[in-house]
Enzyme design. Structure first.
Site, short mmCIF file in Angstrom:
data_model
loop_
_atom_site.label_atom_id
_atom_site.label_comp_id
_atom_site.label_asym_id
_atom_site.label_seq_id
_atom_site.Cartn_x
_atom_site.Cartn_y
_atom_site.Cartn_z
N TYR A 135 -10.18 3.32 5.95
CA TYR A 135 -9.25 2.80 4.94
C TYR A 135 -10.04 1.99 3.91
CZ TYR A 135 -4.70 1.36 3.21
OH TYR A 135 -3.58 1.18 2.43
N ASP A 172 -6.58 -12.04 0.89
CA ASP A 172 -5.22 -11.55 1.10
C ASP A 172 -5.04 -11.31 2.59
OD1 ASP A 172 -2.64 -10.25 0.75
OD2 ASP A 172 -3.22 -10.00 -1.34
N LYS A 176 0.17 3.71 -2.82
CA LYS A 176 -0.88 4.73 -2.87
C LYS A 176 -0.31 6.15 -2.98
CE LYS A 176 -4.46 2.05 -0.47
NZ LYS A 176 -3.85 0.71 -0.49
N SER A 217 0.80 -1.23 0.00
CA SER A 217 0.00 0.00 0.00
C SER A 217 0.83 1.27 0.00
CB SER A 217 -0.95 0.01 1.20
OG SER A 217 -1.99 -0.92 1.00
#
Length: 550
Positions: A167, A504, A63, A60
């Site tokens: 999130y 995941d 991002k 992440s």
């Protein structure tokens, strides 16, 4: 001031705490490398050692690169964008409306690209929702096949855009698609040309498929106690994750960001890193901004991001005013946030503050139901005296008691008042009130809870079966037939469905199931949710339904 002793302490200690299979660590100040260390194996079976050129998914952390690309395109549009002759910002907003389901904008037309960049959209995270669609832990999720159906099933909100933080990987998957459609190019190529190459990240690349990573590094599940096994990951990511990079690449990124910050205030990083944004009220600080999380390490303002996929953990954090950066990359699933916190504490030569031990009132312990989100909040004793563990937002959080009825963390304040728990989650801009759940044999032993349930909005069927007090749950959806897992009774008409492994990692965790009854007491349906995907409404069916009927 950073000393060589403090640098050596971090370089020597962190690998011992996060030993295996392997990892990489770097410390910078003012864009200059002060020290780095790599340890262990990229591949234990082939005995390939980790080195500074070993590429790993940065998960992440991707991002912030997407936000850097977005802002660069707004400042330096492509020829295709210029040729349209329309407002550049409007081009992105128009494509956003074309990408998401019309029901979303019918409910909240104010939803914007900025809400996505700042995790304020209010949308549910598809990573969690895949469980409701019948995903198996090792199942596939491909860009070409599964993402479009996911977006057609994303129709409603957890909260009004701009009012809270939650999130959500949907935000950045959508940003990636909007960027491609506006700029007229493929995301990987745009990132390479406009972000990676200017930063000197020579080997970094957008590599969506976790099943076919460039190697030689392998990600591992497990622990030193249980043993490590190669993680099977069949997800594809393009925007919310997807970048792979070496430690050398990430050092170049930190150097680049320091240079941008020093040049400020007009470039994207200086704008995003200098201070937090706000929520819709224009005054309440919001800690997530353009793919960066603002936090304080012993009073020092820092910005950065962590990353987690099955088999991988990563974290990069920068204290702009102090000029300090720390990078940690692991090919296993240790908790990397505390590693970076420890590094900053050692580098800043700060010791953990001593707090007086306060014994909690007995009223704290138990399970509570948040009236708004319909999620279970559990409170239990911590590992040390004067501490409590609160489980609500997908992970345990340790409360430090300030008096017997009040506790706090860096981002949360809580108090207990008899059978009502009050929590102010500062980071999320959410205040919750949760009532204590009471065990009721009439609900625990109710055989009528079993049966088939359907959520029309997200196109999911839930099968609840078993004997009174011993229930199991399983989902059918467009991804297939999900793994059956056990349901645990909590109290009143509330159960939790365990989800120890998802498509995941980390997994969604426990799903709260709040059964609804009609005036006659008969079960009519339930509200289901986890922290990343709240208030999904299911209705009980009068006749059985099977996957082929969906």
């Amino acid at each position: 001031m950073i000393t060589q002793d403090s640098i050596d302490q971090v370089l020597e200690t962190l690998p011992l705490r996060y030993s295996g299979p392997g990892g990489a660590l770097a410390i910078l100040q003012n864009g200059k490398l002060l020290g780095q260390r790599v340890w262990g194996y990229a591949d234990v079976a082939k005995r390939i050692h980790m080195d500074p050129d070993t590429r790993m998914p940065i998960c992440s952390i991707t991002k912030q690169f997407i936000c850097a690309l977005l802002l660069d395109l707004k400042q330096n549009p492509t020829p295709a964008m210029t040729a349209r002759g329309t407002d550049i910002d409007a081009q992105f907003e128009d494509k956003l409306r074309e990408t998401l389901h019309p029901d979303i904008f019918a409910a909240h037309p104010e939803l914007s690209v900025q809400h996505l960049c700042d995790m304020q959209s209010g949308l549910r995270d598809y990573w969690a929702m895949t469980a409701l669609w019948g995903a198996e832990p090792e199942g596939e999720f491909r860009l070409a096949r599964q993402y479009a159906p996911m977006l057609t099933r994303t129709k409603s909100f957890q909260f009004a855009p701009g009012t809270e933080y939650s999130y959500c990987n949907v935000n950045f998957h959508v940003l990636g698609r909007v960027i491609e459609r506006v700029a007229g190019g493929e995301l990987g190529g745009l990132l390479r040309e406009r972000v990676l190459a200017p930063a000197g990240m020579d080997t970094a690349v957008l590599w969506p498929s976790n099943a076919t990573l460039p190697g030689p590094c392998i990600g591992y599940e497990g622990t030193e106690q249980t043993g490590y096994v190669a993680a099977v990951n069949n997800m594809e990511w393009s925007g919310d994750a997807g970048l792979v990079a070496s430690l050398k690449d990430m050092i170049a990124w930190e150097t680049h960001l320091h240079r941008l910050y020093a040049e400020g205030p007009d470039n994207w990083y200086a704008r995003a890193a200098s201070k937090p944004t706000t929520f819709a009220d224009g005054t309440t600080p919001a800690m997530y901004h353009f793919g960066l999380i603002h936090e304080f390490a012993d009073g020092v303002h820092t910005v950065g991001h962590s990353g987690a996929l099955r088999g991988w953990r990563s974290h990069r954090r920068h204290a702009p005013e102090a000029g300090i950066s720390v990078i940690v990359l692991l090919n296993h699933e240790a908790s990397v946030g505390p590693a970076v916190e420890y590094a900053f504490q050692a580098l800043l030569q700060k010791s953990a503050p001593e707090s007086p031990i306060v014994e909690p009132t007995p009223a704290w312990e138990g399970s509570f139901l948040d009236r708004d989100t319909q999620l279970v909040v559990r409170v239990r004793p911590g590992s040390k005296r004067g501490q409590l563990v609160l489980a609500y937002a997908g992970a345990d959080e340790t409360l430090r008691l300030t008096d017997p009825s009040h506790g706090e963390t860096a981002w949360m304040k809580a108090r207990i008042d008899g059978d009502v728990l009050h929590v102010h989650r500062i980071k999320e801009n959410r205040k919750l009130e949760a009532r204590r759940l009471v065990s009721r044999p009439s609900s625990f032993q109710d055989a009528s809870l079993t049966g088939d349930y359907r959520c029309e909005e997200v196109d999911s069927v839930f099968h609840c079966w078993g004997e009174a007090g011993l229930l199991y749950g399983e989902f059918d959806g467009y991804l297939g037939r999900g793994t059956a897992t056990v349901m645990r009774y909590v109290g009143d008409d509330v159960w939790v469905l365990t989800c120890p492994r998802g498509l995941d990692a980390p997994a969604p965790g426990d799903w709260t199931v709040v059964f609804r009854r009609g005036e006659d007491g008969a079960v009519e349906g339930f509200t289901m949710g986890c922290w990343l995907a709240r208030r999904v409404e299911f209705v009980k069916l009068k006749s059985a339904i099977h996957l082929e009927d969906i």
